[in-house]
Design an enzyme around this catalytic site. Structure first.
Site, PDB file in Angstrom:
ATOM      1  NE  ARG A   1      -3.841  -1.943   2.616  1.00  0.00           N
ATOM      2  CZ  ARG A   1      -3.824  -3.270   2.662  1.00  0.00           C
ATOM      3  NH1 ARG A   1      -2.687  -3.925   2.651  1.00  0.00           N
ATOM      4  NH2 ARG A   1      -4.963  -3.957   2.693  1.00  0.00           N
TER       5      ARG A   1
ATOM      6  CG  HIS B   1      -2.899   3.487   6.125  1.00  0.00           C
ATOM      7  ND1 HIS B   1      -3.320   3.592   7.426  1.00  0.00           N
ATOM      8  CD2 HIS B   1      -3.132   4.707   5.571  1.00  0.00           C
ATOM      9  CE1 HIS B   1      -3.802   4.809   7.654  1.00  0.00           C
ATOM     10  NE2 HIS B   1      -3.687   5.515   6.538  1.00  0.00           N
TER      11      HIS B   1
ATOM     12  NE  ARG C   1      -3.703  -4.056   6.081  1.00  0.00           N
ATOM     13  CZ  ARG C   1      -2.952  -2.957   5.944  1.00  0.00           C
ATOM     14  NH1 ARG C   1      -3.510  -1.754   5.990  1.00  0.00           N
ATOM     15  NH2 ARG C   1      -1.651  -3.042   5.743  1.00  0.00           N
TER      16      ARG C   1
ATOM     17  CG  ASN D   1      -6.342   7.657  10.243  1.00  0.00           C
ATOM     18  OD1 ASN D   1      -6.158   6.553   9.728  1.00  0.00           O
ATOM     19  ND2 ASN D   1      -5.954   8.773   9.679  1.00  0.00           N
TER      20      ASN D   1
ATOM     21  CG  PHE E   1      -3.287  11.808   0.682  1.00  0.00           C
ATOM     22  CD1 PHE E   1      -3.358  11.883   2.065  1.00  0.00           C
ATOM     23  CD2 PHE E   1      -3.022  10.567   0.114  1.00  0.00           C
ATOM     24  CE1 PHE E   1      -3.175  10.759   2.860  1.00  0.00           C
ATOM     25  CE2 PHE E   1      -2.844   9.438   0.901  1.00  0.00           C
ATOM     26  CZ  PHE E   1      -2.920   9.530   2.282  1.00  0.00           C
TER      27      PHE E   1
ATOM     28  CG  HIS F   1     -13.821   2.777  -2.284  1.00  0.00           C
ATOM     29  ND1 HIS F   1     -13.454   4.106  -2.183  1.00  0.00           N
ATOM     30  CD2 HIS F   1     -14.628   2.702  -3.374  1.00  0.00           C
ATOM     31  CE1 HIS F   1     -14.017   4.787  -3.157  1.00  0.00           C
ATOM     32  NE2 HIS F   1     -14.732   3.961  -3.895  1.00  0.00           N
TER      33      HIS F   1
ATOM     34  NE  ARG G   1     -10.050   8.666   3.144  1.00  0.00           N
ATOM     35  CZ  ARG G   1     -10.466   8.116   4.281  1.00  0.00           C
ATOM     36  NH1 ARG G   1     -11.272   8.784   5.077  1.00  0.00           N
ATOM     37  NH2 ARG G   1     -10.092   6.906   4.635  1.00  0.00           N
TER      38      ARG G   1
ATOM     39  CE1 TYR H   1      -9.039   6.650   0.556  1.00  0.00           C
ATOM     40  CE2 TYR H   1      -8.540   4.551   1.580  1.00  0.00           C
ATOM     41  CZ  TYR H   1      -8.545   5.925   1.616  1.00  0.00           C
ATOM     42  OH  TYR H   1      -8.042   6.585   2.710  1.00  0.00           O
TER      43      TYR H   1
ATOM     44  NE  ARG I   1      -3.874  -2.380  -1.796  1.00  0.00           N
ATOM     45  CZ  ARG I   1      -4.246  -3.411  -1.079  1.00  0.00           C
ATOM     46  NH1 ARG I   1      -3.357  -4.277  -0.677  1.00  0.00           N
ATOM     47  NH2 ARG I   1      -5.520  -3.598  -0.761  1.00  0.00           N
TER      48      ARG I   1
END
Ligand code: HDD
Length: 712
Positions: A105, A108, A144, A180, A193, A372, A391, A395, A402
């Site tokens: 990632r 994170h 997670r 978070n 970001f 997401h 965001r 995602y 990924r």
């Protein structure tokens, strides 16, 4: 040597086999807590493939199911000759291995996950039509936890924000709450970001430091982009070094919009409240842990689940009237660098999450899970927070790199538990067994299916929120210009000891920067936030405190942000029970049993591994492998006075004392304490018979640490 099953038809000259460690036998079934997610195919049918994948069969095969006779020798032209291109097994094995890694990632990267359930109290029915919240149902979840900055192989106990991402497999589709452990964020607009992440990641020339914010580019960024000051203050505080994932709060941060069955909307912020309270490490302890046990948080999560001390959080929402201006008590609810103190808007409990199963396979589940914030369900919608809006793009996009293409929702951990009936087709790694001829609508060939749903059939209907009349602009609203007041109110709401930790953290971090202009610029922000804080940090850096240009005036205090001063359950706390050859085994056994009876874990620490002298009691740590950082409290039940001169023990006790941990014991405890200069009447030191010692240690642990030892 040979296996006891001859290979039918194998020539007698075949390469001798390496002895199998055991005879073939049926694989042990997975542990009860490792059953993994419910497996359904993207089309809702049970997935036969999913369970056939595990390494359970008797014979080793290729990926094509061909039984293999030898996997240890490549096919060569003679036993000393070159390897033949013909070796299809070698090529398959090496090729697969060569492609085992996927990109980590981009943020994170390091994380740990667990399965569980969320049981709704049904109390949110007035706010949302979301079925998993509005009625008393149980929903499977996968969570997670993560650090933000470090690579996948970095350490757990670094100073950083922690991710807290939850996937709710609801019967109306998957809802992801990607939050978070800190209720505010670094930046106000997602377009920054990449910049904040570039600044926080290791320097691009030498790629150091790993998983740290204590470096020039990070402080350069946050001192230039002062909107980051509030978030930075939170993770310079103790929240940046949690004791355990089990002891962290979680926040959805953004404001979301909920809509109930009557079409009424409210604005909400999500909160996770840990049952065990919010607790942290102390900085020196964290630094030691990162060397001694870089997997500290990951291990703690897995061990506590395996021990049956299931971590729990209550989900709650702060609710704000949806009056059109998205502000509450002067706080802009669309600004993700601002939070609303609980004293102004209490958190209303909605349900309880319990994590009760470890992943069966880290890669398949924890690594491949794809969150997401745009995974929404009917009744929950986004707000216009510009960070959240960005965001919503990022995602989905990142998973394509990924996870290798657009079909990542078909990976078992990402499969919804609601029936899927999409018209997405083909693409890399497509494994769905699509039938029908008309993946478009309307159609007349597949019986007209699928049909679109309406509100009455649980369709997601975007809330028809009016869009402000305005020109297209690249700018932030005026209210986003206040960068210091919330940093100040947070800092001033902390207890004295927590404030001292903040001062030490800033002094440490800025002390690691090489560039003086960067340090001075950060001090300029601190001067605006709090004069005393700025002076204390400047003093530690050998600099003078600059004058404030935009000083924050008096602020209200909101003690709800403090972690000190309350008591919490001690479930799952770990007590090191130190013994030696002469310890009274009966007292050790009864102490251990009492600790376990109270829901904690006892780890017996003895001079050597194996069994405690003269008994059958297994030793979990030897003096060599034990370190104080593993324990929340230490009980010394060693009886030999000479043991006090063992350096390993004195380091253990000295650290536990410095890290404000309760220390108790009987036997030669006084001699051990004396060897490190600890007064046996010091705060949090208990010398008594076993039961009383344990009872008092539990009392102290319920407040997490012996704060009074630090003068608090
Ligand atoms: Fe993010 C991952 C939390 C802002 C872009 N983010 C990621 C994860 C968490 C968060 C917990 C890890 C999920 C997992 O365990 O797989 N992120 C947040 C929070 C934010 C936030 C609480 C602000 C309130 N993130 C944010 C912004 C952007 C991203 C503004 C980009 C515009 N985040 C990502 C990402 C990641 C990610 C690049 C990396 C891996 C992934 O998504 O799946 O898309």
């Amino acid at each position: 040597m040979s296996t006891d099953k001859p290979v039918p038809g194998a020539p007698s000259s075949v390469t001798p086999q390496i002895a199998e460690p055991t005879k073939p036998h049926p694989a042990p079934s997975p542990k009860a807590d490792q059953q993994g997610p419910k497996r359904v195919s993207p089309t809702g049918r049970p997935s036969a493939a999913a369970d056939a994948d595990s390494q359970t069969g008797e014979y080793l095969t290729t990926a094509q199911g061909l039984r293999l006779h030898d996997t240890d020798h490549s096919l060569k032209a003679g036993d000393r000759g070159p390897t033949l291109l013909q070796d299809h097994h070698l090529r398959e094995k090496i090729t697969h291995f060569d492609h085992e890694r996927i990109p980590e990632r981009v943020v994170h990267a390091r994380g740990a996950g667990a399965h569980g359930t969320f049981r709704s109290y049904g109390t949110a029915a007035g706010l949302t039509s979301a079925s998993f919240l509005s009625s008393e149902v149980e929903t499977p979840v996968f969570v997670r936890f993560s650090t933000v900055v470090g690579s996948r192989g970095s350490a757990d106990a670094v100073r950083d924000t922690r991710g807290f991402a939850t996937k709710f497999y609801t019967d109306e589709g998957t809802f992801d709450l990607v939050g978070n452990n800190i209720p505010v964020f670094f930046i106000q607009d997602g377009i920054k970001f990449p910049d904040v992440v570039h600044a926080a990641k290791p320097h691009p020339d030498r790629e150091i430091p790993q998983a740290q914010s204590a470096h020039d580019t990070f402080w350069d960024f946050v001192s230039l982009h002062t909107e980051a000051q509030a978030h930075t203050m939170w993770f310079m505080a103790d929240r940046g070094i949690p004791r355990s994932f089990r002891m962290m709060e979680g926040f959805g941060i953004h404001t979301f919009r909920m809509i109930n069955a009557d079409g009424e909307t409210s604005l909400v912020k999500f909160h996770w409240k840990p049952r065990l309270g919010v607790h942290s490490l102390v900085w020196e302890e964290a630094q030691i842990i990162n060397g001694v046990d870089p997997d500290f948080h990951r291990r703690d999560l897995a061990d506590s689940i395996e021990a049956g001390a299931y971590p729990q959080w209550e989900l709650g929402v702060q609710v704000f009237p949806d009056t059109g201006d998205s502000t509450f008590e002067g706080i802009d609810l669309l600004d993700p660098t601002k939070f609303v103190p609980e004293e102004l808007a209490p958190v209303r409990p909605c349900g309880l999450m319990t994590l009760h199963a470890n992943p069966r396979n880290y890669f398949e589940e924890t690594e491949q899970v794809a969150f997401h914030p745009g995974h929404l369900v009917p009744g929950i919608d986004v707000s216009d927070d510009p960070l959240l809006q960005a965001r919503l793009f990022s995602y989905l996009d990142t998973q394509i790199t990924r996870l290798g293409g657009p079909n990542f929702a078909q990976i078992p951990i990402n499969r919804p538990h609601a029936p899927v009936n999409d018209m997405l087709r083909d693409g890399m790694h497509q494994v769905a067994d699509h039938t029908g001829v008309a993946p478009y609508r309307p159609n007349s060939l597949d019986a007209g299916c699928p049909f679109q749903a309406g509100a009455e059939s649980a369709a997601f209907i975007d809330i028809p929120q009016p869009v402000p009349e305005s020109a297209k602009v690249r700018k932030a609203p005026e209210s986003f210009a206040d960068h210091f007041s919330q940093a100040a109110l947070f800092y001033r709401s902390l207890s004295a000891i927590e404030q001292r930790h903040v001062i030490e953290a800033y002094t440490f971090e800025l002390g690691k920067c090489y560039e003086e202009p960067v340090r001075i610029r950060q001090l300029e922000s601190l001067a605006n936030i709090d004069r005393d804080l700025c002076e204390a940090v400047a003093g530690g850096l050998g600099l003078s405190a600059p004058e404030a240009e935009q000083p924050v005036g008096a602020t209200d205090r909101y003690p709800s942000v403090s972690q000190v001063g309350q008591t919490w359950p001690v479930d799952g706390r770990i007590i090191g029970l130190v013994i030696d050859e002469n310890s009274d085994i009966e007292s050790v056994i009864s102490a251990r049993d009492e600790i376990v009876r109270l829901g904690m874990q006892a780890l017996i620490v003895a001079p050597t591994a194996g069994k405690a002298a003269g008994s059958d009691i297994p030793v979990q740590r030897s003096y060599l492998t034990a370190r104080s950082t593993e324990f929340d409290a230490v009980i010394l039940a060693a009886e030999t006075v000479g043991v006090a001169s063992d350096k390993r023990l004195s380091v253990l006790v000295d650290e536990a004392y410095r890290h404000l941990k309760p220390i108790g014991g009987w036997g030669s405890v006084a001699a051990i304490l004396e060897s490190v200069g600890i007064d046996d009447g010091a705060a949090g030191v208990i010398l008594d018979e076993p039961r009383t010692t344990i009872a008092q240690i539990v009392d102290l642990l319920s407040g997490h640490r012996v704060w009074s030892r630090a003068g608090a």
